[in-house]
Design an enzyme around this catalytic site. Structure first.
Site, PDB file in Angstrom:
ATOM      1  N   HIS A 153      11.371 -25.272  20.767  1.00 19.35           N
ATOM      2  CA  HIS A 153      12.507 -26.266  21.091  1.00 19.35           C
ATOM      3  C   HIS A 153      12.687 -26.655  22.456  1.00 19.35           C
ATOM      4  CE1 HIS A 153      13.014 -25.890  16.902  1.00 19.35           C
ATOM      5  NE2 HIS A 153      13.676 -24.811  16.901  1.00 19.35           N
TER       6      HIS A 153
ATOM      7  N   GLU B 166      15.275 -30.922  10.145  1.00 21.33           N
ATOM      8  CA  GLU B 166      15.017 -31.115  11.369  1.00 21.33           C
ATOM      9  C   GLU B 166      14.032 -32.321  11.231  1.00 21.33           C
ATOM     10  OE1 GLU B 166      14.227 -27.563  14.017  1.00 21.33           O
ATOM     11  OE2 GLU B 166      14.713 -26.610  11.876  1.00 21.33           O
TER      12      GLU B 166
ATOM     13  N   HIS C 158      19.370 -29.785  15.057  1.00 23.14           N
ATOM     14  CA  HIS C 158      19.336 -28.732  14.640  1.00 23.14           C
ATOM     15  C   HIS C 158      20.506 -28.283  13.909  1.00 23.14           C
ATOM     16  CE1 HIS C 158      17.479 -24.725  14.001  1.00 23.14           C
ATOM     17  NE2 HIS C 158      16.443 -25.086  14.588  1.00 23.14           N
TER      18      HIS C 158
HETATM   19  C1  GAL Z   1      13.749 -23.616  13.526  1.00 24.66           C
HETATM   20  C2  GAL Z   1      12.182 -22.765  13.566  1.00 24.66           C
HETATM   21  C3  GAL Z   1      12.414 -21.662  13.067  1.00 24.66           C
HETATM   22  C4  GAL Z   1      13.264 -20.964  14.137  1.00 24.66           C
HETATM   23  C5  GAL Z   1      14.696 -21.591  14.124  1.00 24.66           C
HETATM   24  C6  GAL Z   1      15.773 -21.043  15.218  1.00 24.66           C
HETATM   25  O1  GAL Z   1      13.541 -25.030  14.067  1.00 24.66           O
HETATM   26  O2  GAL Z   1      11.424 -23.735  13.027  1.00 24.66           O
HETATM   27  O3  GAL Z   1      11.153 -20.965  13.309  1.00 24.66           O
HETATM   28  O4  GAL Z   1      12.956 -20.604  15.382  1.00 24.66           O
HETATM   29  O5  GAL Z   1      14.400 -22.924  14.493  1.00 24.66           O
HETATM   30  O6  GAL Z   1      16.010 -19.715  14.897  1.00 24.66           O
END
Ligand code: GAL
Length: 354
Positions: free
Chosen positions: A108, A319, A182
């Protein structure tokens, strides 16, 4: 009546900088609050089938909650949504090393990704509807990425109860971009309940399977005959704990589904229905994939709005995005952005009842 936007101070950062909060409303009783910090959707109130409004996203009561957050609640994600293997890629013969912040991988956009940025925020001109425009200049080298990236994201609430998110970006040197949103949804509007009864339908015939660090193996696998087959509406809880190696890697759903249809065309990606409240969320996107995450890492340690503890699977994320680790997978749709090009992406979250 056309929608309206109001602005107020959300709070101040430890350095003293003020962060604003924008409230968008429409005549159908939908209300969206967006913060300049992280471009976060702080709350999203939508009526249930009896017209009773409820907040369907996880989040915090105050700015400090978002400053300390490490679960990306409600945030804009950049420069790269999801993982890049070992934080490394080669672009035009040059190697780049990004921060490694998730096991051996980059996640991210890094620890100081766009979810921690203070965006320049202004209401949209009223001719464009009830909305807020967020802008951010990501300097060359920020979180290891090449190129100065000029990013603009707008949130717009329509009278049809759609939250339209438009992303645009330009760069002065070749780089990778994969922006997403997110928000964690719980359509019951009661985050003390899990999302396991939500019925999910995904417009995807394939997924990108991952290794045990959640990096795609490169395979594009059919969902047919697996717990990832959401071509018909199915409760999240029905198969989330099924004995399947992909579910074991992630502790549930945390996978990129390959959307049907043409890249760049706005198409239905997902439809989620919560039987108790009757609330329905439809996601449309121009992106080729969607990360479906069933909130597996939520473990009750986050204290969210109104003091609620966010337990295991108390929210799910959809997402819209390019595929994880695309910088290292030439067969995946490209995330390269070059000078003179314009990155553009749209996702629409449409709320209704049934
Ligand atoms: C998602 C990701 C997960 C986790 C989450 C945040 O987008 O795919 O593995 O990291 O964000 O906790």
């Amino acid at each position: 009546m056309t929608g309206e936007v109001t602005r107020e101070e959300f709070g101040r950062l430890p350095g003293g900088e003020a962060v604003e909060l924008f409230t968008l409303r429409n005549a159908a009783g939908v209300e969206v609050r967006v913060a300049g910090f992280g471009g976060v959707v702080v709350s999203l109130r939508v009526p249930d089938r009896d017209g009773r409004p409820g907040d369907v996203v996880l989040g915090y009561d105050d700015l400090a909650g978002y400053v300390g957050d490490d679960a990306y609640l409600g945030a804009l994600i950049g420069r790269y949504g999801n993982r890049i293997a070992r934080g490394r890629f080669t672009l035009d013969g040059r190697e780049y090393q990004l921060p490694v912040n998730n096991g051996p991988n980059h996640l991210h956009g890094g620890p100081r990704g766009f979810h921690k940025a203070v965006w320049r925020a202004e209401p949209l001109p009223s001719t464009e509807g009830a909305g807020v425009a967020l802008a951010y200049t990501s300097p060359d080298g920020e979180e290891g990425y090449p190129g100065t990236l000029e990013v603009r994201v707008t949130y717009r609430l329509t009278e049809a109860s759609e939250l339209v998110v438009d992303y645009a970006a330009t760069t002065d040197a070749p780089t990778h971009v994969n922006l997403t949103q997110h928000s964690y949804f719980n359509l019951t509007a009661d985050p003390t309940r899990s999302v396991l009864e939500h019925e999910v339908e995904l417009a995807a015939d394939h997924l990108t399977p991952v290794d045990d660090t959640l990096i795609p193996t490169g395979e594009i696998a059919p969902v047919e005959g697996t717990p990832f087959d959401f071509r018909r509406p199915t409760p999240i809880g029905e198969r989330v704990d099924a004995p399947h190696p992909q579910l074991a890697h992630a502790g549930g759903y945390d996978h990129n589904l390959v959307l049907r249809g043409e890249a760049g065309e706005l198409k239905l990606a997902a439809r989620v229905r919560e039987p108790g409240s009757g609330r329905v969320l439809e996601l449309y996107t121009t992106e080729p994939g969607v990360q479906f995450y069933s909130g597996n890492f939520l473990d009750g340690s986050i204290v969210g709005k109104g003091g609620a503890r966010y337990g295991h699977r108390s929210g799910f994320c959809l997402e819209p995005q390019h595929f994880p680790d695309s910088p290292n997978r030439l067969a995946f749709p490209s995330t390269v952005l070059r000078p003179g090009e314009r990155y553009a992406s749209r996702s629409v979250y449409r709320f209704g009842v049934e």
